[in-house]
Scaffold this motif. Structure first.
Motif, PDB file in Angstrom:
ATOM      1  N   LEU A   1       0.816  -1.218   0.000  1.00 51.09           N
ATOM      2  CA  LEU A   1       0.000   0.000   0.000  1.00 51.09           C
ATOM      3  C   LEU A   1       0.848   1.266   0.000  1.00 51.09           C
ATOM      4  O   LEU A   1       0.583   2.205  -0.745  1.00 51.09           O
ATOM      5  CB  LEU A   1      -0.913   0.018   1.227  1.00 51.09           C
ATOM      6  CG  LEU A   1      -2.363  -0.387   1.062  1.00 51.09           C
ATOM      7  CD1 LEU A   1      -3.069  -0.361   2.409  1.00 51.09           C
ATOM      8  CD2 LEU A   1      -3.099   0.474   0.064  1.00 51.09           C
ATOM      9  N   ARG A   2       1.848   1.321   0.888  1.00 50.88           N
ATOM     10  CA  ARG A   2       2.642   2.541   1.053  1.00 50.88           C
ATOM     11  C   ARG A   2       4.051   2.429   0.484  1.00 50.88           C
ATOM     12  O   ARG A   2       4.773   3.420   0.450  1.00 50.88           O
ATOM     13  CB  ARG A   2       2.722   2.905   2.543  1.00 50.88           C
ATOM     14  CG  ARG A   2       1.431   3.424   3.120  1.00 50.88           C
ATOM     15  CD  ARG A   2       1.574   3.814   4.568  1.00 50.88           C
ATOM     16  NE  ARG A   2       1.693   2.686   5.448  1.00 50.88           N
ATOM     17  CZ  ARG A   2       0.661   2.000   5.938  1.00 50.88           C
ATOM     18  NH1 ARG A   2      -0.572   2.337   5.612  1.00 50.88           N
ATOM     19  NH2 ARG A   2       0.857   0.975   6.742  1.00 50.88           N
ATOM     20  N   ASP A   3       4.475   1.242   0.082  1.00 49.08           N
ATOM     21  CA  ASP A   3       5.852   1.059  -0.378  1.00 49.08           C
ATOM     22  C   ASP A   3       6.076   1.725  -1.737  1.00 49.08           C
ATOM     23  O   ASP A   3       5.375   1.397  -2.706  1.00 49.08           O
ATOM     24  CB  ASP A   3       6.185  -0.433  -0.502  1.00 49.08           C
ATOM     25  CG  ASP A   3       6.441  -1.078   0.848  1.00 49.08           C
ATOM     26  OD1 ASP A   3       6.484  -0.340   1.855  1.00 49.08           O
ATOM     27  OD2 ASP A   3       6.607  -2.310   0.893  1.00 49.08           O
TER      28      ASP A   3
ATOM     29  N   GLU B   1      10.613   2.170  -6.698  1.00 56.04           N
ATOM     30  CA  GLU B   1      11.677   3.061  -7.172  1.00 56.04           C
ATOM     31  C   GLU B   1      11.274   4.503  -6.840  1.00 56.04           C
ATOM     32  O   GLU B   1      11.059   4.825  -5.693  1.00 56.04           O
ATOM     33  CB  GLU B   1      11.919   2.851  -8.670  1.00 56.04           C
ATOM     34  CG  GLU B   1      12.335   1.435  -9.047  1.00 56.04           C
ATOM     35  CD  GLU B   1      13.674   1.027  -8.479  1.00 56.04           C
ATOM     36  OE1 GLU B   1      14.492   1.923  -8.170  1.00 56.04           O
ATOM     37  OE2 GLU B   1      13.911  -0.182  -8.325  1.00 56.04           O
ATOM     38  N   GLY B   2      11.123   5.367  -7.857  1.00 54.30           N
ATOM     39  CA  GLY B   2      10.792   6.769  -7.601  1.00 54.30           C
ATOM     40  C   GLY B   2       9.314   7.076  -7.667  1.00 54.30           C
ATOM     41  O   GLY B   2       8.920   8.242  -7.724  1.00 54.30           O
ATOM     42  N   ILE B   3       8.479   6.036  -7.661  1.00 53.93           N
ATOM     43  CA  ILE B   3       7.025   6.221  -7.705  1.00 53.93           C
ATOM     44  C   ILE B   3       6.468   6.010  -6.298  1.00 53.93           C
ATOM     45  O   ILE B   3       6.660   4.948  -5.689  1.00 53.93           O
ATOM     46  CB  ILE B   3       6.369   5.244  -8.696  1.00 53.93           C
ATOM     47  CG1 ILE B   3       6.938   5.449 -10.099  1.00 53.93           C
ATOM     48  CG2 ILE B   3       4.854   5.420  -8.702  1.00 53.93           C
ATOM     49  CD1 ILE B   3       6.482   4.421 -11.102  1.00 53.93           C
ATOM     50  N   HIS B   4       5.784   7.015  -5.778  1.00 50.20           N
ATOM     51  CA  HIS B   4       5.248   6.987  -4.426  1.00 50.20           C
ATOM     52  C   HIS B   4       3.722   6.971  -4.484  1.00 50.20           C
ATOM     53  O   HIS B   4       3.125   7.515  -5.415  1.00 50.20           O
ATOM     54  CB  HIS B   4       5.729   8.202  -3.638  1.00 50.20           C
ATOM     55  CG  HIS B   4       7.221   8.272  -3.485  1.00 50.20           C
ATOM     56  ND1 HIS B   4       7.859   8.041  -2.290  1.00 50.20           N
ATOM     57  CD2 HIS B   4       8.206   8.536  -4.395  1.00 50.20           C
ATOM     58  CE1 HIS B   4       9.168   8.167  -2.459  1.00 50.20           C
ATOM     59  NE2 HIS B   4       9.405   8.476  -3.733  1.00 50.20           N
ATOM     60  N   PHE B   5       3.114   6.394  -3.449  1.00 51.75           N
ATOM     61  CA  PHE B   5       1.661   6.207  -3.461  1.00 51.75           C
ATOM     62  C   PHE B   5       1.000   6.931  -2.298  1.00 51.75           C
ATOM     63  O   PHE B   5       1.364   6.742  -1.124  1.00 51.75           O
ATOM     64  CB  PHE B   5       1.324   4.714  -3.412  1.00 51.75           C
ATOM     65  CG  PHE B   5       1.855   3.964  -4.596  1.00 51.75           C
ATOM     66  CD1 PHE B   5       1.163   3.946  -5.795  1.00 51.75           C
ATOM     67  CD2 PHE B   5       3.081   3.316  -4.525  1.00 51.75           C
ATOM     68  CE1 PHE B   5       1.673   3.274  -6.898  1.00 51.75           C
ATOM     69  CE2 PHE B   5       3.596   2.641  -5.616  1.00 51.75           C
ATOM     70  CZ  PHE B   5       2.889   2.628  -6.807  1.00 51.75           C
ATOM     71  N   ALA B   6       0.025   7.769  -2.631  1.00 52.85           N
ATOM     72  CA  ALA B   6      -0.791   8.462  -1.637  1.00 52.85           C
ATOM     73  C   ALA B   6      -2.245   8.077  -1.863  1.00 52.85           C
ATOM     74  O   ALA B   6      -2.560   7.252  -2.710  1.00 52.85           O
ATOM     75  CB  ALA B   6      -0.593   9.969  -1.747  1.00 52.85           C
ATOM     76  N   GLY B   7      -3.124   8.715  -1.110  1.00 49.99           N
ATOM     77  CA  GLY B   7      -4.547   8.380  -1.158  1.00 49.99           C
ATOM     78  C   GLY B   7      -4.987   7.895   0.205  1.00 49.99           C
ATOM     79  O   GLY B   7      -4.213   7.295   0.953  1.00 49.99           O
TER      80      GLY B   7
ATOM     81  N   SER C   1      -3.354   5.461   4.338  1.00 50.66           N
ATOM     82  CA  SER C   1      -3.078   6.071   5.635  1.00 50.66           C
ATOM     83  C   SER C   1      -3.161   5.054   6.769  1.00 50.66           C
ATOM     84  O   SER C   1      -4.001   4.160   6.767  1.00 50.66           O
ATOM     85  CB  SER C   1      -4.071   7.203   5.900  1.00 50.66           C
ATOM     86  OG  SER C   1      -3.785   7.848   7.124  1.00 50.66           O
ATOM     87  N   GLU C   2      -2.283   5.210   7.746  1.00 51.68           N
ATOM     88  CA  GLU C   2      -2.326   4.350   8.933  1.00 51.68           C
ATOM     89  C   GLU C   2      -3.532   4.694   9.798  1.00 51.68           C
ATOM     90  O   GLU C   2      -4.177   3.802  10.355  1.00 51.68           O
ATOM     91  CB  GLU C   2      -1.029   4.517   9.727  1.00 51.68           C
ATOM     92  CG  GLU C   2       0.208   4.058   8.958  1.00 51.68           C
ATOM     93  CD  GLU C   2       1.504   4.476   9.621  1.00 51.68           C
ATOM     94  OE1 GLU C   2       1.442   5.180  10.661  1.00 51.68           O
ATOM     95  OE2 GLU C   2       2.583   4.110   9.120  1.00 51.68           O
ATOM     96  N   TYR C   3      -3.815   5.985   9.919  1.00 55.85           N
ATOM     97  CA  TYR C   3      -4.966   6.439  10.704  1.00 55.85           C
ATOM     98  C   TYR C   3      -6.025   7.046   9.790  1.00 55.85           C
ATOM     99  O   TYR C   3      -5.716   7.744   8.829  1.00 55.85           O
ATOM    100  CB  TYR C   3      -4.536   7.472  11.754  1.00 55.85           C
ATOM    101  CG  TYR C   3      -3.652   6.876  12.817  1.00 55.85           C
ATOM    102  CD1 TYR C   3      -4.183   6.071  13.828  1.00 55.85           C
ATOM    103  CD2 TYR C   3      -2.278   7.076  12.803  1.00 55.85           C
ATOM    104  CE1 TYR C   3      -3.371   5.497  14.793  1.00 55.85           C
ATOM    105  CE2 TYR C   3      -1.457   6.515  13.771  1.00 55.85           C
ATOM    106  CZ  TYR C   3      -2.012   5.728  14.755  1.00 55.85           C
ATOM    107  OH  TYR C   3      -1.202   5.152  15.714  1.00 55.85           O
TER     108      TYR C   3
ATOM    109  N   ASP D   1      -9.202  12.914   6.698  1.00 57.89           N
ATOM    110  CA  ASP D   1      -8.009  12.918   7.543  1.00 57.89           C
ATOM    111  C   ASP D   1      -6.956  11.966   6.990  1.00 57.89           C
ATOM    112  O   ASP D   1      -5.766  12.305   6.916  1.00 57.89           O
ATOM    113  CB  ASP D   1      -8.384  12.516   8.971  1.00 57.89           C
ATOM    114  CG  ASP D   1      -7.227  12.688   9.936  1.00 57.89           C
ATOM    115  OD1 ASP D   1      -6.948  13.835  10.314  1.00 57.89           O
ATOM    116  OD2 ASP D   1      -6.602  11.674  10.294  1.00 57.89           O
ATOM    117  N   GLY D   2      -7.369  10.777   6.570  1.00 56.52           N
ATOM    118  CA  GLY D   2      -6.430   9.822   6.006  1.00 56.52           C
ATOM    119  C   GLY D   2      -5.814  10.322   4.718  1.00 56.52           C
ATOM    120  O   GLY D   2      -4.625  10.112   4.455  1.00 56.52           O
ATOM    121  N   ALA D   3      -6.604  10.992   3.885  1.00 57.96           N
ATOM    122  CA  ALA D   3      -6.082  11.535   2.637  1.00 57.96           C
ATOM    123  C   ALA D   3      -5.005  12.576   2.915  1.00 57.96           C
ATOM    124  O   ALA D   3      -3.939  12.572   2.277  1.00 57.96           O
ATOM    125  CB  ALA D   3      -7.217  12.142   1.818  1.00 57.96           C
TER     126      ALA D   3
END
Length: 468
Positions: free
Chosen positions: A427-429, A432-438, A442-444, A450-452
């Motif tokens: 989910l969060r890993d 390489e240089g591509i990051h994941f949000a959304g 979120s952990e909380y 709030d999670g976003a």
């Protein structure tokens, strides 16, 4: 908001998705001096956080609207942006519509919105809540898939668990309402591990997540709303970001790794970026082609998670007439198209608004109806609950997130059984240089504003650590 400058050839960070997560990441990166291009497939920023202007000049929120205690990130942002909150109207009696009978009832000390049910159902729900809280308290929100019982919990659905611990018809009915109103999904559609992880996240770094905080109004996730609507959060973030850093109506089709970083492509254009943020629900990421392909873990997660199905109908009235009748407008029905209702009137009560949620299987039925058919069905439900005055609307709004291009559902993506324990670590890993949000990452408070915001802050920090 439209771009007022030519598209840059190269930026330090390209962000795909201008929902609350993408906006948060963009604002933090820009304020740290990084060059950013925010790419949004739709014609407006904000994702599922949207205000809608009514015929009377007022506004209503057609997407995310509630905030509550321990949602520290969104509460801090509301304050920082010069906005304020007001309490959701919770004074008065609730209504239970069950077996074609209308029953008003007052709050109780324990799970304040629990309706008058059979004594056995009440006992079962009390035990079920205790067990859910106890299991969720054992989970590390950073790595729920590492729990000793993760595979066991992930092998069953929430429905399977409820068959054992909430088996009476009344208890089953209440658990179905919880599943539909929280996730926009049926109990059969979610793994028990996913549900427990979500519960564990209904808190913060100092307070454990609880079932009651997740589902309650007072002291819960539905306690407050934003004066002027939550759409103002995105609007003010957008002004900080600047239209010159945003491209609307730009669905990204491909992300290609190159010697210069990443080439982010869309029809008719592209940009080179050192880093890429994908701020989208996991299932929607599948619409983008990656070269080279994302990791097997990440691809499996994207392919196997499913969007919840939720929508809203908001009936507008001259006044919130139910208040004078001693009702808080919260109804728990066992029939009709609406799964749950709230008083959605503005802070000054200048007009009345009744919000009805469509969720899960009912949402799928509503998606096949015309707007007139929906209005007829919703008003028939509201008249049953609140009497003939509920038919006297001055405006009526329907929002179906599953029919919105580039969103395809809401409020969040859910994990069926057999997915979270095996693939959740992706989910969060970054890849390489591509990051994941959304919000899902979120952990909380995953699934909430709030999670976003937390997820946008996290990826911005990850990137700043590598670009310094």
């Amino acid at each position: 908001m439209t771009a007022v400058a030519p598209v840059p050839r190269k930026v330090e960070v390209a962000i795909i998705g201008a929902g609350l997560a993408g906006l948060t990441a963009a604002e933090k990166l820009l304020s740290s001096g990084k060059t950013v291009l925010l790419l949004e497939a739709r014609h407006q920023i904000g994702g599922k956080v949207q205000n809608y202007t009514l015929k009377n000049g007022g506004i209503t929120e057609v997407g995310a609207e509630f905030v509550g205690p321990t949602q520290d990130a969104v509460l801090a942002m509301i304050k920082e942006l010069g906005l304020s909150t007001f309490p959701v109207h919770d004074d008065g009696k609730y209504l239970l519509w069950r077996h074609n009978k209308r029953t008003p009832y007052a709050k109780k000390l324990w799970l304040d919105s629990l309706p008058p049910l059979s004594w056995l159902a009440t006992i079962q729900l009390g035990i079920a809540q205790y067990r859910l809280d106890s299991m969720a308290a054992q989970i590390d929100v950073r790595m729920p898939w590492n729990h000793a019982n993760a595979k066991q919990w992930d092998a069953i659905t929430f429905e399977d668990w409820c068959k054992r611990w909430a088996s009476t018809p009344d208890a089953k009915f209440m658990m179905e309402i919880v599943a539909r109103s929280v996730w926009g999904a049926e109990p059969r559609e979610m793994s028990m591990l996913y549900v427990l992880s979500y519960l564990a996240g209904a808190g913060n770094e100092t307070k454990k997540g609880t079932f009651e905080r997740l589902v309650s109004v007072k002291n819960g996730a539905q306690e407050w709303r934003v004066v002027g609507g939550t759409g103002l959060i995105c609007e003010r973030l957008g002004k900080r970001i600047g239209s010159e850093n945003v491209l609307l109506d730009t669905p990204v089709t491909k992300v290609v790794s190159s010697r210069d970083g990443y080439r982010v492509e869309w029809e008719g254009g592209s940009v080179i970026a050192e880093k890429v943020v994908v701020a989208m629900p996991p299932p929607n990421i599948e619409k983008i082609q990656f070269e080279p392909a994302l990791s097997d873990m990440r691809r499996n997660l994207n392919q196997k998670m499913r969007m919840g199905q939720m929508g809203k109908a908001i009936a507008i009235y001259e006044k919130p007439f139910w208040r004078s009748e001693g009702l808080n407008a919260q109804v728990f029905p066992d029939e009709g198209v609406i799964s749950l209702t709230f008083d959605n009137s503005p802070e000054d009560g200048s007009f009345g608004a009744l919000l009805g949620f469509f969720s899960g299987d009912e949402m799928r039925k509503v998606d096949k109806m015309t707007i007139e058919e929906i209005k007829k069905s919703v008003l028939a439900d509201l008249v049953k609950f609140f009497g003939p005055r509920a038919a006297e609307t001055i405006d009526f709004v329907v929002q179906r997130w599953g029919k919105e291009d580039h969103l395809w559902g809401g409020p969040t993506a859910v994990a069926p059984k057999g997915v979270f324990a095996k693939y959740g670590a992706a989910l969060r890993d970054p890849v390489e240089g591509i990051h994941f949000a959304g919000t899902e990452t979120s952990e909380y408070w995953p699934g909430y504003m709030d999670g976003a915001i937390r997820s946008g802050q996290r990826v911005a920090s990850e990137i700043l650590d590598t670009l310094r």
